[in-house]
Write a protein that holds these residues in place. Structure first.
Motif, PDB file in Angstrom:
ATOM      1  N   MET A  88       0.476   6.412  -6.736  1.00  0.00           N
ATOM      2  CA  MET A  88      -0.787   7.091  -7.045  1.00  0.00           C
ATOM      3  C   MET A  88      -0.724   8.566  -6.662  1.00  0.00           C
ATOM      4  O   MET A  88      -1.195   9.432  -7.402  1.00  0.00           O
ATOM      5  CB  MET A  88      -1.941   6.433  -6.273  1.00  0.00           C
ATOM      6  CG  MET A  88      -2.380   5.096  -6.816  1.00  0.00           C
ATOM      7  SD  MET A  88      -3.815   4.523  -5.876  1.00  0.00           S
ATOM      8  CE  MET A  88      -4.047   2.901  -6.592  1.00  0.00           C
ATOM      9  N   ALA A  89      -0.135   8.838  -5.506  1.00  0.00           N
ATOM     10  CA  ALA A  89      -0.066  10.223  -5.041  1.00  0.00           C
ATOM     11  C   ALA A  89       0.783  11.067  -5.981  1.00  0.00           C
ATOM     12  O   ALA A  89       0.427  12.203  -6.313  1.00  0.00           O
ATOM     13  CB  ALA A  89       0.504  10.262  -3.625  1.00  0.00           C
TER      14      ALA A  89
ATOM     15  N   MET B 214      -4.179   5.665   1.693  1.00  0.00           N
ATOM     16  CA  MET B 214      -2.743   5.927   1.784  1.00  0.00           C
ATOM     17  C   MET B 214      -2.341   7.012   0.787  1.00  0.00           C
ATOM     18  O   MET B 214      -1.621   7.948   1.122  1.00  0.00           O
ATOM     19  CB  MET B 214      -2.052   4.603   1.440  1.00  0.00           C
ATOM     20  CG  MET B 214      -0.673   4.475   1.890  1.00  0.00           C
ATOM     21  SD  MET B 214      -0.620   4.308   3.657  1.00  0.00           S
ATOM     22  CE  MET B 214       1.053   3.772   3.776  1.00  0.00           C
ATOM     23  N   ALA B 215      -2.820   6.870  -0.451  1.00  0.00           N
ATOM     24  CA  ALA B 215      -2.461   7.820  -1.509  1.00  0.00           C
ATOM     25  C   ALA B 215      -2.908   9.233  -1.141  1.00  0.00           C
ATOM     26  O   ALA B 215      -2.174  10.196  -1.351  1.00  0.00           O
ATOM     27  CB  ALA B 215      -3.092   7.382  -2.830  1.00  0.00           C
ATOM     28  N   LEU B 216      -4.094   9.363  -0.555  1.00  0.00           N
ATOM     29  CA  LEU B 216      -4.605  10.689  -0.195  1.00  0.00           C
ATOM     30  C   LEU B 216      -3.754  11.323   0.898  1.00  0.00           C
ATOM     31  O   LEU B 216      -3.447  12.522   0.837  1.00  0.00           O
ATOM     32  CB  LEU B 216      -6.058  10.583   0.271  1.00  0.00           C
ATOM     33  CG  LEU B 216      -7.068  10.299  -0.837  1.00  0.00           C
ATOM     34  CD1 LEU B 216      -8.447  10.076  -0.246  1.00  0.00           C
ATOM     35  CD2 LEU B 216      -7.092  11.431  -1.840  1.00  0.00           C
ATOM     36  N   LEU B 217      -3.348  10.518   1.886  1.00  0.00           N
ATOM     37  CA  LEU B 217      -2.512  11.057   2.960  1.00  0.00           C
ATOM     38  C   LEU B 217      -1.157  11.511   2.407  1.00  0.00           C
ATOM     39  O   LEU B 217      -0.645  12.571   2.770  1.00  0.00           O
ATOM     40  CB  LEU B 217      -2.285  10.002   4.045  1.00  0.00           C
ATOM     41  CG  LEU B 217      -3.430   9.729   5.010  1.00  0.00           C
ATOM     42  CD1 LEU B 217      -2.959   8.824   6.130  1.00  0.00           C
ATOM     43  CD2 LEU B 217      -3.985  11.010   5.584  1.00  0.00           C
TER      44      LEU B 217
ATOM     45  N   GLU C 233       0.816  -1.211   0.000  1.00  0.00           N
ATOM     46  CA  GLU C 233       0.000   0.000   0.000  1.00  0.00           C
ATOM     47  C   GLU C 233       0.850   1.262   0.000  1.00  0.00           C
ATOM     48  O   GLU C 233       0.466   2.277  -0.580  1.00  0.00           O
ATOM     49  CB  GLU C 233      -0.946  -0.016   1.205  1.00  0.00           C
ATOM     50  CG  GLU C 233      -2.098  -0.987   1.006  1.00  0.00           C
ATOM     51  CD  GLU C 233      -2.739  -1.456   2.292  1.00  0.00           C
ATOM     52  OE1 GLU C 233      -3.399  -2.505   2.267  1.00  0.00           O
ATOM     53  OE2 GLU C 233      -2.560  -0.775   3.316  1.00  0.00           O
ATOM     54  N   THR C 234       2.018   1.189   0.652  1.00  0.00           N
ATOM     55  CA  THR C 234       2.900   2.357   0.643  1.00  0.00           C
ATOM     56  C   THR C 234       3.454   2.591  -0.752  1.00  0.00           C
ATOM     57  O   THR C 234       3.449   3.727  -1.252  1.00  0.00           O
ATOM     58  CB  THR C 234       4.059   2.153   1.637  1.00  0.00           C
ATOM     59  OG1 THR C 234       3.527   1.811   2.900  1.00  0.00           O
ATOM     60  CG2 THR C 234       4.877   3.413   1.761  1.00  0.00           C
ATOM     61  N   VAL C 235       3.929   1.524  -1.391  1.00  0.00           N
ATOM     62  CA  VAL C 235       4.524   1.674  -2.719  1.00  0.00           C
ATOM     63  C   VAL C 235       3.468   2.169  -3.724  1.00  0.00           C
ATOM     64  O   VAL C 235       3.661   3.169  -4.419  1.00  0.00           O
ATOM     65  CB  VAL C 235       5.151   0.342  -3.184  1.00  0.00           C
ATOM     66  CG1 VAL C 235       5.589   0.443  -4.631  1.00  0.00           C
ATOM     67  CG2 VAL C 235       6.322  -0.019  -2.300  1.00  0.00           C
TER      68      VAL C 235
END
Lengths: 339, 307
Positions: free
Chosen positions: A133-134, A209-212, A126-128
């Protein structure tokens, strides 16, 4: 998050020192009365259950002993319930014996392993993906609004529905097998059931995760990247040497939130793989084990839930202490735009 | 890389350099930029497909005749509304309609309670100076990360002995345990960004602090409160662990109803009906989220707490 709080040109004349102190004391008094109701309510809904869970965890479970068939009275248990889980000791008439394989007690270390396995793999994935995505969403392009809307869809779907949806996708004749041209028994295989949960969890939580991370990325001024570009840094270099260090505080907080959330995973394994998954306990996490134990012996379940809570607390402590994820400060500086 | 050491200096330097280079680097830059925008477009499409495809598949299947459950045609085929009729009917022992009502009541009451308490705490945390502020913030953050199972065991015992299993309060109280920290946290971040100078102006004009709060701040804070309410409601609506253990058939929430959805044959998953039920439960949320997309993203990232 743009902080466009208008700053007055001439700051309002400060009252003299003594007045300031008085005002501060007044503020503190106000603050206590404003915060007290919330803290009191939290004490009722969290504090009280926690204390009673700890009290319960030192009590014996009344009922039939599974190994001897003798009726065991309740009463003070000392650390017996904890030893039951941590040291795999099951109570019997003449003291303690090793827990028989297949019993809930014997599954403890397996559940710890499964929980940490899920946590490590899903948080890394999810981090990668979230970072990727972010970074894409941080670029200016037509249709950026569509991407941002699409990314909220998995987040908005309740986890229980997500589990049912992926249960259908991963069914033997389902679309997942059709796409890859295999006939994998996703829900009942030992490793395939674990991967089914990891894939579903990654789908559901990567957007969050991407939004944060995106919130952190947006605070990096364009000039920094532009300057690095002019200095001749390649895209890869700019990512590792500019973007990543600057987004690190926001990233660390996001990772911490996800780790704590992943450690208590329940909904997906409970519904998607019916709790056990392949071979009966391939996807049994700590939370699942607690729920299974509740009806067999609530005091023993309390010990297990307290152990779970302590594990999560320790992980959070280690993460904050040694990896420097300062949640409160990061949030505050994000607000002020001084990250 | 000097960019990290001194961003300001590097920027000034960079500007000068850029001016110097514009002539020669123009062509190369243009091609590189076009390549990058193509890569961005492909990535964006991949992201959208990955996020939306499973949801799309749920909708397509929910409108598919039950005899063609495993049809893998990627668009609508064998169209029927039957699955929605099945999902909402009570013939097979499913009570989705009642579950929707239960979730609505539980979510609404939880949200209102959390707002009533949380607004004041958030105001104090955002606006007032006092000692132990960091500790209070830490406690609230810690509370939001609290594992649900740690509450479940004692509550199960307690509510059983009180005869509360199968009541609304048996779900509202545990829901407050995660919705209240979320409320306080999100509202605090929103309140920090508000134009508080207006409050000071009202005070100078003779308002008491309470008046200033009610007449000036509350109307200004309404959008923030509304967004926070949506987040708290969604968190309560989506809760499964505690609801699955502390409800009876009568107080079942939507998540429990969907997880235990039964078909006409035992041991045979009624996939199409479940997908229809899933769409019924999800569509209101998705519409709500898409309408208030901007504010919700702001609230999510400000609160940093998963709903």
């Amino acid at each position: 998050m743009s902080t466009e709080t208008a700053t007055p040109l001439g700051t309002v004349a400060r009252p003299p020192r003594s007045g300031l102190k008085k005002q501060q004391r007044g503020q503190a008094r106000w603050a206590i009365w404003l915060i007290l109701p919330t803290m009191a309510l939290l004490a009722v809904v969290i504090g009280y259950p926690i204390v009673s869970a700890i009290v319960m965890s030192f009590q014996k479970d009344a009922g039939l002993d599974s190994s001897t068939g003798m009726f065991v009275q309740g009463g003070f248990a000392g650390f017996q319930n904890y030893a039951h889980w941590l040291l795999q000791q099951c109570a019997s008439s003449g003291g303690t014996v090793a827990c028989p394989p297949g019993s809930l007690g014997a599954q403890f270390w397996n559940a710890v392993g499964v929980t940490f396995f899920f946590t490590v793999v899903t948080v890394i994935l999810e981090t990668v993906f979230g970072l990727w995505m972010a970074i894409i969403m941080n670029r200016a392009f037509r249709g950026r609004g569509i991407v941002r809307a699409a990314i909220l869809v998995p987040w908005a779907i309740p986890t229980a529905v997500t589990a049912k949806l992926w249960f259908f996708i991963f069914s033997a004749a389902g679309v997942a097998n059709a796409l890859i041209g295999q006939r994998i028994l996703w829900v009942s295989g030992e490793w395939s059931s674990r991967w089914a949960i990891i894939i579903a969890d990654t789908w559901k939580t990567t957007p969050f995760m991407a939004l944060l991370i995106l919130a952190g990325l947006q605070l990096i001024p364009d000039e920094v990247n532009e300057a690095a570009k002019v200095d001749g840094a390649s895209t890869v270099q700019r990512f590792w040497r500019v973007t990543l260090p600057l987004v690190k505080p926001a990233l660390m907080v996001a990772v911490l939130f996800r780790i704590l959330d992943a450690l208590r995973i329940y909904d997906l394994p409970a519904i998607l793989t019916g709790g056990g998954g392949g071979s009966g306990n391939a996807t049994t996490t700590l939370s699942i084990l607690v729920v299974q134990q509740i009806r067999q012996g609530p005091n023993s379940a309390s010990a297990l839930s307290t152990i779970t809570f302590i594990i999560i607390f320790l992980v959070a402590f280690i993460f904050v202490r040694f990896l420097g994820a300062n949640v409160v400060r990061t949030q505050e500086s994000q607000q002020k735009g001084t990250l | 890389m000097s960019a990290i050491a001194g961003p300001a200096a590097a920027t000034a330097e960079g500007r000068a350099l850029r001016l110097e280079r514009t002539g020669t680097a123009n062509k190369v830059g243009k091609r590189r930029r076009r390549n990058q925008s193509i890569r961005t477009a492909i990535s964006a499409i991949v992201i959208v497909v990955w996020c939306v495809a499973p949801f799309y598949w749920m909708i397509v299947t929910s409108f598919r005749d039950v005899g063609f459950t495993f049809d893998t045609t990627p668009w609508f085929t064998h169209f029927t509304w039957d699955n929605y009729v099945t999902a909402l009917s009570t013939n097979l022992g499913n009570h989705l309609g009642r579950a929707l009502l239960n979730s609505l009541i539980i979510g609404a009451v939880t949200t209102v309670i959390c707002l009533l308490f949380g607004i004041f705490a958030a105001y104090a945390l955002a606006r007032l100076d006092f000692r132990f502020k960091g500790i209070v913030m830490g406690v609230i953050l810690g509370a939001s990360m609290f594992p649900g199972v740690a509450l479940l065991t004692p509550l199960f015992q307690l509510f059983t002995s009180w005869g509360w299993i199968g009541t609304y309060q048996a779900l509202i109280l545990p829901d407050i345990s995660f919705a209240l920290p979320l409320t306080v946290y999100t509202l605090t971040s929103f309140f920090r960004e508000m134009p508080w100078d207006l409050e000071e102006a009202a005070r100078i004009d003779g308002c008491t602090p309470a008046q200033a709060f009610r007449k000036i701040i509350l109307p200004l804070a309404a959008p923030a409160v509304f967004t926070t309410a949506i987040l708290a409601f969604i968190a309560s609506w989506n809760e499964y662990l505690i609801a699955s253990q502390l409800t009876t058939d009568a107080t079942q929430t939507v998540t429990v109803a969907i997880a235990g959805f039964t078909g006409s044959q035992p041991h045979q998953e009624p996939y199409t009906a479940v997908m229809a039920a899933g769409v019924v439960v999800t569509i209101p949320l998705v519409i709500l989220v898409l309408i208030f997309q901007r504010r919700i993203v702001a609230g999510l990232t400000a609160g940093g707490v998963k709903g």
